[in-house]
Design a protein around this motif. Structure first.
Motif, short mmCIF file in Angstrom:
data_model
loop_
_atom_site.label_atom_id
_atom_site.label_comp_id
_atom_site.label_asym_id
_atom_site.label_seq_id
_atom_site.Cartn_x
_atom_site.Cartn_y
_atom_site.Cartn_z
N THR A 160 0.82 -1.22 0.00
CA THR A 160 0.00 0.00 0.00
C THR A 160 0.85 1.26 0.00
O THR A 160 0.32 2.36 -0.12
CB THR A 160 -0.93 -0.02 1.23
N GLY A 161 2.16 1.13 0.16
CA GLY A 161 3.02 2.29 0.07
C GLY A 161 3.78 2.67 1.32
O GLY A 161 4.40 3.74 1.38
N ALA A 162 3.77 1.82 2.36
CA ALA A 162 4.50 2.14 3.59
C ALA A 162 6.00 2.17 3.32
O ALA A 162 6.54 1.28 2.66
CB ALA A 162 4.19 1.12 4.67
N ARG A 163 6.66 3.20 3.82
CA ARG A 163 8.12 3.28 3.63
C ARG A 163 8.87 2.38 4.61
O ARG A 163 10.00 1.96 4.37
CB ARG A 163 8.59 4.72 3.78
N ASP A 164 8.22 2.07 5.77
CA ASP A 164 8.84 1.23 6.78
C ASP A 164 7.73 0.43 7.46
O ASP A 164 6.92 0.98 8.20
CB ASP A 164 9.58 2.10 7.81
N ALA A 165 7.65 -0.86 7.16
CA ALA A 165 6.63 -1.72 7.76
C ALA A 165 7.32 -2.88 8.46
O ALA A 165 8.21 -3.51 7.90
CB ALA A 165 5.66 -2.24 6.70
N ARG A 166 6.89 -3.16 9.70
CA ARG A 166 7.55 -4.18 10.50
C ARG A 166 6.51 -5.05 11.20
O ARG A 166 5.38 -4.61 11.45
CB ARG A 166 8.45 -3.54 11.56
N LEU A 167 6.93 -6.26 11.58
CA LEU A 167 6.06 -7.15 12.33
C LEU A 167 6.03 -6.70 13.79
O LEU A 167 7.07 -6.51 14.41
CB LEU A 167 6.57 -8.59 12.24
N ALA A 168 4.83 -6.52 14.31
CA ALA A 168 4.68 -6.05 15.69
C ALA A 168 4.73 -7.22 16.66
O ALA A 168 4.18 -8.29 16.40
CB ALA A 168 3.35 -5.32 15.84
N ALA A 169 5.36 -6.99 17.79
CA ALA A 169 5.27 -7.93 18.90
C ALA A 169 4.05 -7.52 19.72
O ALA A 169 4.03 -6.44 20.31
CB ALA A 169 6.53 -7.87 19.77
N VAL A 170 3.02 -8.34 19.70
CA VAL A 170 1.79 -8.01 20.44
C VAL A 170 1.48 -9.16 21.39
O VAL A 170 1.25 -10.29 20.97
CB VAL A 170 0.60 -7.78 19.49
N SER A 171 1.48 -8.84 22.69
CA SER A 171 1.24 -9.88 23.70
C SER A 171 -0.24 -10.02 23.99
O SER A 171 -1.06 -9.19 23.59
CB SER A 171 1.97 -9.49 24.99
N LEU A 172 -0.57 -11.08 24.71
CA LEU A 172 -1.92 -11.25 25.25
C LEU A 172 -1.87 -10.75 26.68
O LEU A 172 -1.36 -11.44 27.56
CB LEU A 172 -2.32 -12.72 25.21
N PRO A 173 -2.38 -9.54 26.95
CA PRO A 173 -2.24 -8.97 28.29
C PRO A 173 -3.06 -9.72 29.33
O PRO A 173 -3.99 -10.46 29.01
CB PRO A 173 -2.78 -7.54 28.12
N GLY A 174 -2.70 -9.47 30.57
CA GLY A 174 -3.44 -10.07 31.67
C GLY A 174 -2.59 -11.05 32.43
O GLY A 174 -1.65 -11.63 31.89
N PRO A 175 -2.89 -11.26 33.71
CA PRO A 175 -2.11 -12.18 34.53
C PRO A 175 -2.24 -13.60 34.03
O PRO A 175 -3.34 -14.11 33.83
CB PRO A 175 -2.72 -12.03 35.93
N ARG A 176 -1.12 -14.25 33.79
CA ARG A 176 -1.13 -15.66 33.37
C ARG A 176 -0.72 -16.52 34.56
O ARG A 176 0.38 -16.39 35.10
CB ARG A 176 -0.15 -15.86 32.21
N ARG A 177 -1.59 -17.38 34.97
CA ARG A 177 -1.31 -18.23 36.11
C ARG A 177 -0.64 -19.51 35.65
O ARG A 177 -0.53 -19.79 34.47
CB ARG A 177 -2.61 -18.53 36.86
N THR A 178 -0.22 -20.32 36.60
CA THR A 178 0.43 -21.58 36.25
C THR A 178 -0.60 -22.52 35.64
O THR A 178 -1.80 -22.40 35.85
CB THR A 178 1.04 -22.25 37.49
N VAL A 179 -0.10 -23.49 34.87
CA VAL A 179 -0.99 -24.46 34.25
C VAL A 179 -1.78 -25.20 35.33
O VAL A 179 -2.99 -25.45 35.20
CB VAL A 179 -0.18 -25.47 33.41
N GLU A 180 -1.11 -25.55 36.45
CA GLU A 180 -1.79 -26.28 37.51
C GLU A 180 -2.90 -25.44 38.11
O GLU A 180 -4.00 -25.93 38.39
CB GLU A 180 -0.78 -26.67 38.60
N HIS A 181 -2.63 -24.15 38.31
CA HIS A 181 -3.64 -23.25 38.87
C HIS A 181 -4.82 -23.13 37.90
O HIS A 181 -5.98 -23.17 38.31
CB HIS A 181 -3.02 -21.87 39.14
N GLU A 182 -4.51 -22.96 36.61
CA GLU A 182 -5.57 -22.84 35.61
C GLU A 182 -6.45 -24.10 35.63
O GLU A 182 -7.68 -24.02 35.57
CB GLU A 182 -4.95 -22.68 34.20
#
Length: 380
Positions: A160-182
Motif C-alpha cells: 500500500t506504500g508504507a516506507r517502513d513496515a515491520r512485524l509487531a510484537a503483540v502480547s496477550l495482556p493479563g495475569p497468566r497463572r500456572t498451568v496447575e492453577h488454571e
C-alpha cells in the motif's frame, strides 16, 4: 534535581507519546492499556485519545495515562480535538485504520513522527471497500513506521506504500497463572458455568466475537445442523453482540439449532475453561484474542485457515477452510470423539503459547521504535 527519563529524546524531559484509538476493537484497546501501563512504568508520559466509554471499559487512566476524550467520527471537531491533544507530543501512535487516518489529518503540517499499528484488516464491501483502500494508502504513506500484527498485514502495508513496515510484537495482556492453577480453577468453576449455560451432560462449544458478517457465524449455524444427530447433542454458545444478532436468532429458532447467543461477556476465560472446544469460523482474523486464550486455557481449537491464524497457532489447532460448514462440522465431530487428539492439541497449545511475546517484550519493541524516531540525528 529532577531525574531525567532514560527515554527522553533530547535528554531534558520524559518522552511524551499520544496513543490514538478509534474506540471499537477490544483487542487493540486491551493492547493500548497494556502498552500504556508498560510505558508509564518506564518513565514515558502517555496520553490516550479515545471515546469516553473506552476509558470506562479499559481503564487507561488507572494505569497512569492521561485520557483525553476524542469521539470516533472523523468530523472536523473530532480532528481538531485530536490535533490539540497532540500539540506537544514527541510522537503519536495510532491503532487501527480509522484512528490512524484521523491522526494523519490531525498531524497535517507538523513533523511529529507517527507510528501506526494495524491490528486487523478493515472490513468493507462495494464502494466502501474502495474508500478503505484509499484510507490505507493515505495512512501507510504518511506513517513513519507501520507495525502489523501479522506477516500478511506487514505485506499489505508495504504493497500500500508504507516506507517502513515491520512485524509487531503483540502480547496477550493479563495475569497468566500456572498451568496447575488454571486446571484447578477450571475444575472448580466448570460445573457452575456449564449449568448456567445449559450444557450439563453434553459437550459445550464456545465461540467469542462481535456478531458481524466477517465472523462466519452463518457458517457455524450451517455446521450446527450437521451435528444435530449426535447424542448427547453439543451446545454452541456464542458470546458477543453486533448487527447480526436478530438474523442469527431467527435462524436458531426457525431451524431448531442447538445454539445460544449470550451477548457480550467479561468472563471469557471462565467460559473457555468450561468448554470442550473453542470455535473460530471467521472469514479473516489477524492475531485473534480468542485463539490465544483458548491455547492458554488448554482448550482444543478449531479455526479457519485464514489471515494470521496459521502463523499464530502453528500445529496447535485444527484448521479448516473458511465457508465450508461440512469441514467445520466434521472437525467438531472428530475431536469430540477423539480424546487422545484433544490432549495432543492441549500440549501443543501450551508450547505454542510459550513462543508468543510477553508484555515486557511488546513494550520493549515499541519503545525501541519510539527511540529510533525521536533521538536527535547528527548534522551532516
Amino acid at each position: 534535581m529532577t531525574p531525567v527519563s532514560s527515554h527522553s529524546p533530547h535528554g531534558q524531559s520524559p518522552l511524551r507519546t499520544v496513543q490514538v484509538l478509534g474506540g471499537g476493537n477490544a483487542g487493540s484497546s486491551v493492547h493500548v492499556r497494556s502498552l500504556a501501563s508498560g510505558l508509564v512504568a518506564r518513565g514515558v508520559r502517555v496520553t490516550v485519545c479515545a471515546p469516553a466509554e473506552a476509558d470506562h471499559l479499559y481503564g487507561f487512566s488507572g494505569v497512569g495515562a492521561e485520557h483525553v476524550e476524542v469521539p470516533r467520527s472523523s468530523d472536523p471537531g473530532s480532528v481538531a480535538a485530536l490535533r490539540a491533544a497532540c500539540a506537544d507530543a514527541d510522537l503519536v501512535h495510532a491503532h487501527g485504520l480509522h484512528a490512524s487516518f484521523r491522526a494523519v489529518l490531525a498531524l497535517s503540517g507538523r513533523r511529529t513522527p507517527l507510528v501506526v499499528t494495524w491490528h486487523d484488516r478493515a472490513y468493507a464491501e462495494g464502494a466502501r471497500a474502495h474508500l478503505v483502500r484509499l484510507l490505507e494508502r493515505r495512512v501507510a504513506k504518511a506513517a513513519s513506521v507501520v507495525l502489523g500484527t501479522t506477516s500478511a498485514l506487514v505485506d499489505r502495508a508495504r504493497r500500500t506504500g508504507a516506507r517502513d513496515a515491520r512485524l509487531a510484537a503483540v502480547s496477550l495482556p493479563g495475569p497468566r497463572r500456572t498451568v496447575e492453577h488454571e486446571h484447578d480453577e477450571a475444575e472448580r468453576l466448570s460445573p457452575k458455568v456449564r449449568a448456567e449455560l445449559g450444557a450439563t451432560g453434553r459437550p459445550l462449544l464456545i465461540a467469542v466475537g462481535s456478531l458481524d458478517r466477517h465472523r462466519g457465524y452463518e457458517v457455524l449455524l450451517d455446521a450446527a445442523r450437521v451435528w444435530r444427530r449426535l447424542d448427547p447433542l453439543p451446545l454452541v454458545v456464542i458470546a458477543g453482540e453486533g448487527p447480526l444478532r436478530g438474523e442469527l436468532q431467527r435462524r436458531i429458532e426457525e431451524e431448531g439449532l442447538p445454539v445460544r447467543l449470550i451477548g457480550r461477556r467479561d468472563d471469557v476465560r471462565e467460559l473457555l475453561a468450561a468448554a470442550d472446544l473453542a470455535l473460530l469460523p471467521s472469514r479473516w482474523e489477524a492475531r485473534s484474542v480468542l485463539a490465544q486464550e483458548a491455547l492458554h486455557a488448554r482448550v482444543p481449537l478449531i479455526a479457519t485457515d485464514v489471515g494470521g491464524l496459521p502463523e499464530l497457532v502453528g500445529d496447535a489447532a485444527e484448521l479448516v477452510p473458511y465457508g465450508h460448514p461440512q469441514a467445520l462440522a466434521e472437525a467438531v465431530v472428530r475431536l469430540l470423539a477423539d480424546a487422545e487428539r484433544c490432549e495432543v492439541l492441549r500440549e501443543r497449545g501450551l508450547r505454542q503459547a510459550a513462543t508468543w511475546p510477553t508484555e515486557d517484550e511488546t513494550v520493549a519493541q515499541v519503545l525501541s521504535v519510539y527511540d529510533e524516531l525521536t533521538q536527535p540525528r547528527p548534522l551532516i
